[in-house]
Design a protein around this motif. Structure first.
Motif, PDB file in Angstrom:
ATOM      1  N   LYS A   1      -0.543   8.122   8.008  1.00 44.17           N
ATOM      2  CA  LYS A   1      -0.668   7.155   6.959  1.00 44.17           C
ATOM      3  C   LYS A   1      -1.516   7.843   5.699  1.00 44.17           C
ATOM      4  O   LYS A   1      -1.307   7.500   4.672  1.00 44.17           O
ATOM      5  CB  LYS A   1      -1.148   5.803   7.444  1.00 44.17           C
TER       6      LYS A   1
ATOM      7  N   ARG B   1      -2.137  10.784   4.970  1.00 41.54           N
ATOM      8  CA  ARG B   1      -1.334  12.022   4.273  1.00 41.54           C
ATOM      9  C   ARG B   1      -0.490  11.180   3.135  1.00 41.54           C
ATOM     10  O   ARG B   1      -0.415  11.761   2.154  1.00 41.54           O
ATOM     11  CB  ARG B   1      -0.841  12.835   5.331  1.00 41.54           C
ATOM     12  N   LYS B   2       0.263  10.277   3.666  1.00 45.36           N
ATOM     13  CA  LYS B   2       1.111   9.847   2.806  1.00 45.36           C
ATOM     14  C   LYS B   2       0.581   9.022   1.689  1.00 45.36           C
ATOM     15  O   LYS B   2       1.163   9.175   0.575  1.00 45.36           O
ATOM     16  CB  LYS B   2       1.830   8.513   3.697  1.00 45.36           C
TER      17      LYS B   2
ATOM     18  N   THR C   1      -0.656  11.834  -0.618  1.00 37.87           N
ATOM     19  CA  THR C   1       0.541  12.504  -1.210  1.00 37.87           C
ATOM     20  C   THR C   1       0.931  11.238  -2.716  1.00 37.87           C
ATOM     21  O   THR C   1       1.130  12.223  -3.724  1.00 37.87           O
ATOM     22  CB  THR C   1       1.771  12.755  -0.373  1.00 37.87           C
TER      23      THR C   1
END
Lengths: 284, 68
Positions: free
Chosen positions: A97, A99-100, A103
């Motif tokens: 989560k 990393r999401k 990003t």
């Protein structure tokens, strides 16, 4: 040898070292941007009366694209929210989560830079044209269907052009021997430009909207470019921490979470600077 | 000051900016700016309220994280 206080707070400060470090850095940044904001205020308050561009040092109004500036503000606010959610995800031990959200933060930052680049390009193709009859106007040049950047009267002479097409801005300010006045140009409702042909022989000077053209552009480009450099710095650090340095999460999760907190603090500061830049430059 | 505290400060400043933007747009609308400025002002006001609600929910969700 283990580096002390990377995770646990120092007993005397109550904070881990990276947090002290980032706040000291941010304090120096406050001084840097504070000095620039003070310069902006002093330059603006000290600007002479009269209409820009007739008085080159007068303060111009309405030159920046408010809808684009507002959109960019929304993009940065969103990025601050997602960097916060990314840190919260680490606190909840959810790296995927994290990393999401990181990003999304990075995409917002890149989008901001692209829009800023578009705005800069628009300024580089926008000109103040002073004519030999004493009048001055602003607009975009149109040469063979494209808008050239950074041209001056020397470029016109070198290219041996007899005349140029100008998309003249509405409203236009002209100077007459009797004084300054806004020229009412006949146009359709909602129209922001009218096409006009000007003979090169009538042009006294041609200047793009670059720092050398006036005080406003000098401070505008200085402050927004410095801010953009901070955004680029943030993108590099966040990108590294998310994709290259993410391995630390497996070995030292608490230390990694603290690093992300420091990155988040920097990012919030950069966004906060924009929150002040936007109304000062675009609205007031 | 932790990221949590700075985020609250940031959201508060954003709400103030949006209220200012809303006032600026409504003022433009009254001075002949038209319906677009009024829509702009309403959007800014609605976003300010939404951000304030987000800030409150965020505070509740992160009760366990220190302000320091």
């Amino acid at each position: 040898m283990e580096i002390p206080y990377t995770v646990k707070p120092r007993p005397d400060t109550g904070l881990y070292n990276a947090k002290i470090g980032i706040w000291l850095f941010l304090a120096s940044e406050v001084m840097l941007f504070g000095a620039l904001f003070s310069s902006y205020i002093l330059l603006r308050v000290g600007a002479p009366d009269g209409f820009w561009p007739d008085v080159p040092t007068a303060w111009p109004h309405g030159l920046l694209n408010v809808p684009l500036g507002t959109f960019n503000t929304a993009v940065l606010i969103t990025s601050s929210m997602t960097v916060m959610m990314a840190w919260t995800a680490l606190k909840e031990n959810n790296f995927a989560k994290f990393r999401k959200f990181m990003t999304v933060t990075l995409l917002c930052a890149v989008l901001f830079l692209c829009i800023k680049g578009y705005e800069y390009n628009d300024k580089f193709t926008h000109y103040v044209i002073r004519l030999k009859d004493g009048s001055a106007l602003t607009g975009h040049l149109e040469i063979n269907g494209s808008s050239p950047r950074f041209w001056t009267e020397d470029t016109l002479a070198a290219k041996k052009l007899e005349s140029v097409e100008v998309l003249q801005d509405i409203p236009t300010v002209l100077r007459y021997p009797s004084g300054f006045k806004h020229e009412e140009v006949a146009h359709e409702p909602g129209e922001h430009h009218i096409k006009r042909e000007i003979k090169t022989a009538d042009i006294q000077s041609l200047r793009p909207f670059v720092p050398a053209t006036g005080t406003f552009f000098a401070i505008y480009f200085t402050m927004t470019f410095l801010h953009a450099l901070h955004i680029i710095g943030g993108v590099l650090v966040m990108g590294y921490m998310t994709f290259v340095g993410g391995g630390m999460w497996k070995t030292e999760p608490e230390r990694y979470t603290n690093r992300i907190e420091s990155v988040g603090l920097f990012w919030h500061f950069v966004d906060l600077v924009w929150i002040f830049l936007f109304p000062v430059m675009y609205l007031l | 000051m932790s990221l949590k505290t700075f985020h609250i400060v940031f959201i508060t400043v954003c709400v103030l900016l949006l209220l200012f933007l809303s006032g600026w747009a409504f003022s433009n609308s009254r001075q002949g700016g038209g319906i677009l400025d009024a829509v702009w002002g309403s959007l800014a006001l609605a976003t300010a309220v939404a951000l304030a609600v987000y800030g409150q929910r965020f505070l509740k969700r992160l009760k366990h994280i220190s302000f320091l």
